[in-house]
Write a protein that holds these residues in place. Structure first.
Motif, PDB file in Angstrom:
ATOM      1  N   CYS A   1     -51.617  63.448-108.145  1.00  0.00           N
ATOM      2  CA  CYS A   1     -51.703  64.155-109.085  1.00  0.00           C
ATOM      3  C   CYS A   1     -50.352  64.512-109.849  1.00  0.00           C
ATOM      4  O   CYS A   1     -49.764  65.516-109.392  1.00  0.00           O
ATOM      5  CB  CYS A   1     -52.487  65.361-108.769  1.00  0.00           C
ATOM      6  SG  CYS A   1     -53.020  66.572-110.007  1.00  0.00           S
TER       7      CYS A   1
ATOM      8  N   LYS B   1     -56.923  67.913-114.509  1.00  0.00           N
ATOM      9  CA  LYS B   1     -58.144  68.634-114.900  1.00  0.00           C
ATOM     10  C   LYS B   1     -58.830  67.390-116.036  1.00  0.00           C
ATOM     11  O   LYS B   1     -60.052  67.740-116.043  1.00  0.00           O
ATOM     12  CB  LYS B   1     -57.761  69.934-115.678  1.00  0.00           C
ATOM     13  CG  LYS B   1     -56.923  69.959-116.735  1.00  0.00           C
ATOM     14  CD  LYS B   1     -56.856  71.304-117.337  1.00  0.00           C
ATOM     15  CE  LYS B   1     -55.740  71.286-118.814  1.00  0.00           C
ATOM     16  NZ  LYS B   1     -55.796  72.680-119.259  1.00  0.00           N
TER      17      LYS B   1
ATOM     18  N   TYR C   1     -59.255  64.535-115.474  1.00  0.00           N
ATOM     19  CA  TYR C   1     -59.914  63.390-114.680  1.00  0.00           C
ATOM     20  C   TYR C   1     -61.160  63.854-114.147  1.00  0.00           C
ATOM     21  O   TYR C   1     -62.187  63.508-114.077  1.00  0.00           O
ATOM     22  CB  TYR C   1     -58.989  62.757-113.640  1.00  0.00           C
ATOM     23  CG  TYR C   1     -59.758  61.579-113.062  1.00  0.00           C
ATOM     24  CD1 TYR C   1     -59.941  60.256-113.877  1.00  0.00           C
ATOM     25  CD2 TYR C   1     -60.198  61.568-111.674  1.00  0.00           C
ATOM     26  CE1 TYR C   1     -60.476  59.219-113.236  1.00  0.00           C
ATOM     27  CE2 TYR C   1     -60.621  60.448-111.337  1.00  0.00           C
ATOM     28  CZ  TYR C   1     -60.792  59.237-112.124  1.00  0.00           C
ATOM     29  OH  TYR C   1     -61.391  58.181-111.469  1.00  0.00           O
ATOM     30  N   ILE C   2     -61.034  65.363-113.780  1.00  0.00           N
ATOM     31  CA  ILE C   2     -62.074  65.986-113.036  1.00  0.00           C
ATOM     32  C   ILE C   2     -63.131  66.318-114.249  1.00  0.00           C
ATOM     33  O   ILE C   2     -64.292  66.274-113.765  1.00  0.00           O
ATOM     34  CB  ILE C   2     -61.831  67.048-112.204  1.00  0.00           C
ATOM     35  CG1 ILE C   2     -62.775  67.302-110.915  1.00  0.00           C
ATOM     36  CG2 ILE C   2     -61.604  68.463-113.028  1.00  0.00           C
ATOM     37  CD1 ILE C   2     -62.333  67.861-109.836  1.00  0.00           C
TER      38      ILE C   2
ATOM     39  N   ASN D   1     -67.052  64.948-113.915  1.00  0.00           N
ATOM     40  CA  ASN D   1     -68.025  65.841-113.948  1.00  0.00           C
ATOM     41  C   ASN D   1     -69.074  65.566-114.954  1.00  0.00           C
ATOM     42  O   ASN D   1     -70.236  65.580-114.863  1.00  0.00           O
ATOM     43  CB  ASN D   1     -67.562  67.206-114.048  1.00  0.00           C
ATOM     44  CG  ASN D   1     -68.381  68.363-113.778  1.00  0.00           C
ATOM     45  OD1 ASN D   1     -69.412  68.162-112.924  1.00  0.00           O
ATOM     46  ND2 ASN D   1     -68.314  69.500-114.244  1.00  0.00           N
TER      47      ASN D   1
ATOM     48  N   TYR E   1     -65.195  71.470-117.141  1.00  0.00           N
ATOM     49  CA  TYR E   1     -64.050  71.639-116.149  1.00  0.00           C
ATOM     50  C   TYR E   1     -64.632  72.140-114.425  1.00  0.00           C
ATOM     51  O   TYR E   1     -65.413  73.256-114.742  1.00  0.00           O
ATOM     52  CB  TYR E   1     -62.759  72.125-116.493  1.00  0.00           C
ATOM     53  CG  TYR E   1     -62.060  71.844-117.592  1.00  0.00           C
ATOM     54  CD1 TYR E   1     -61.293  70.356-117.619  1.00  0.00           C
ATOM     55  CD2 TYR E   1     -62.150  72.179-118.993  1.00  0.00           C
ATOM     56  CE1 TYR E   1     -60.737  69.781-118.667  1.00  0.00           C
ATOM     57  CE2 TYR E   1     -61.376  71.505-119.840  1.00  0.00           C
ATOM     58  CZ  TYR E   1     -60.696  70.517-119.819  1.00  0.00           C
ATOM     59  OH  TYR E   1     -60.237  69.870-120.706  1.00  0.00           O
TER      60      TYR E   1
ATOM     61  N   THR F   1     -63.528  71.371-108.268  1.00  0.00           N
ATOM     62  CA  THR F   1     -63.804  70.268-107.204  1.00  0.00           C
ATOM     63  C   THR F   1     -65.313  69.485-107.212  1.00  0.00           C
ATOM     64  O   THR F   1     -66.071  70.060-107.986  1.00  0.00           O
ATOM     65  CB  THR F   1     -63.870  70.834-105.796  1.00  0.00           C
ATOM     66  OG1 THR F   1     -63.916  69.689-104.578  1.00  0.00           O
ATOM     67  CG2 THR F   1     -65.057  71.776-105.624  1.00  0.00           C
TER      68      THR F   1
ATOM     69  N   PHE G   1     -62.989  65.390-104.810  1.00  0.00           N
ATOM     70  CA  PHE G   1     -61.757  65.165-105.936  1.00  0.00           C
ATOM     71  C   PHE G   1     -61.538  67.058-106.133  1.00  0.00           C
ATOM     72  O   PHE G   1     -62.360  67.613-106.281  1.00  0.00           O
ATOM     73  CB  PHE G   1     -62.183  64.702-106.981  1.00  0.00           C
ATOM     74  CG  PHE G   1     -62.506  63.182-107.073  1.00  0.00           C
ATOM     75  CD1 PHE G   1     -61.525  62.453-107.375  1.00  0.00           C
ATOM     76  CD2 PHE G   1     -63.560  62.792-106.536  1.00  0.00           C
ATOM     77  CE1 PHE G   1     -61.611  61.020-107.226  1.00  0.00           C
ATOM     78  CE2 PHE G   1     -64.000  61.301-106.283  1.00  0.00           C
ATOM     79  CZ  PHE G   1     -62.752  60.604-106.770  1.00  0.00           C
TER      80      PHE G   1
ATOM     81  N   SER H   1     -58.943  69.623-108.083  1.00  0.00           N
ATOM     82  CA  SER H   1     -58.103  69.846-109.182  1.00  0.00           C
ATOM     83  C   SER H   1     -57.224  71.039-108.729  1.00  0.00           C
ATOM     84  O   SER H   1     -57.653  72.264-109.290  1.00  0.00           O
ATOM     85  CB  SER H   1     -58.768  69.983-110.392  1.00  0.00           C
ATOM     86  OG  SER H   1     -57.880  70.308-111.585  1.00  0.00           O
TER      87      SER H   1
END
Length: 150
Positions: free
Chosen positions: A13, A49, A51-52, A56, A65, A68, A88, A90
């Motif tokens: 990250c 954030k 990528y998450i 999601n 957002y 996890t 995952f 963040s």
């Protein structure tokens, strides 16, 4: 003793500046592996954030957002070298939430990570009874962590 190949922690990250020490993170994750007698590895990937948000929206169909995401691969449970699941996290979102809620960042980061692992090993919080069990397990493992060294 725990097989070190079982823990795969990827600190990839690049814009996450505030992370727990990898060795301490590894040590308390070992306790979870031993407690649950896990044989397959769990991948823990720290992501930004953006990528998450992407994960999601793609896999959970939620366009927001999150701190996890846990993916449990139950269909590969019997395959020795296939991961039990992916988690995952963040760190940037966890940091923001910890500031908003005035909670120690490393404590909150640890709680979120433990919560995610509990999902991978079969816990859920679909009702109050299960939620209470999950919180008790989180508190148990949090009590084993020395936050002064993180």
């Amino acid at each position: 003793m725990l097989n070190k190949c079982l823990l795969c922690i990827q600190f990839n990250c690049s814009d996450c500046n505030y992370l727990p020490k990898k060795s301490n993170f590894y040590n308390w994750l070992c306790r979870l592996y031993i407690y649950f007698n896990l044989k397959n590895k769990i991948n823990i990937i720290l992501v930004n954030k953006k990528y998450i948000f992407y994960l999601n929206s793609k896999f959970k169909k939620k366009f927001s957002y999150t701190n996890t995401l846990s993916f449990y691969y139950s269909f590969y449970k019997k395959v020795k070298y296939f991961p039990l699941g992916d988690i995952f996290l963040s760190p940037n979102i966890i940091l923001k939430e910890s500031k908003i809620n005035k909670i120690n960042y490393f404590y909150y980061f640890s709680r979120i990570a433990i919560h995610s692992i509990l999902h991978i090993v079969g816990f859920n919080h679909k009702n109050n009874k299960n939620l209470k069990k999950m919180i008790l397990m989180e508190n148990y493992f949090l009590s084993k962590i020395n936050f002064n060294n993180i």
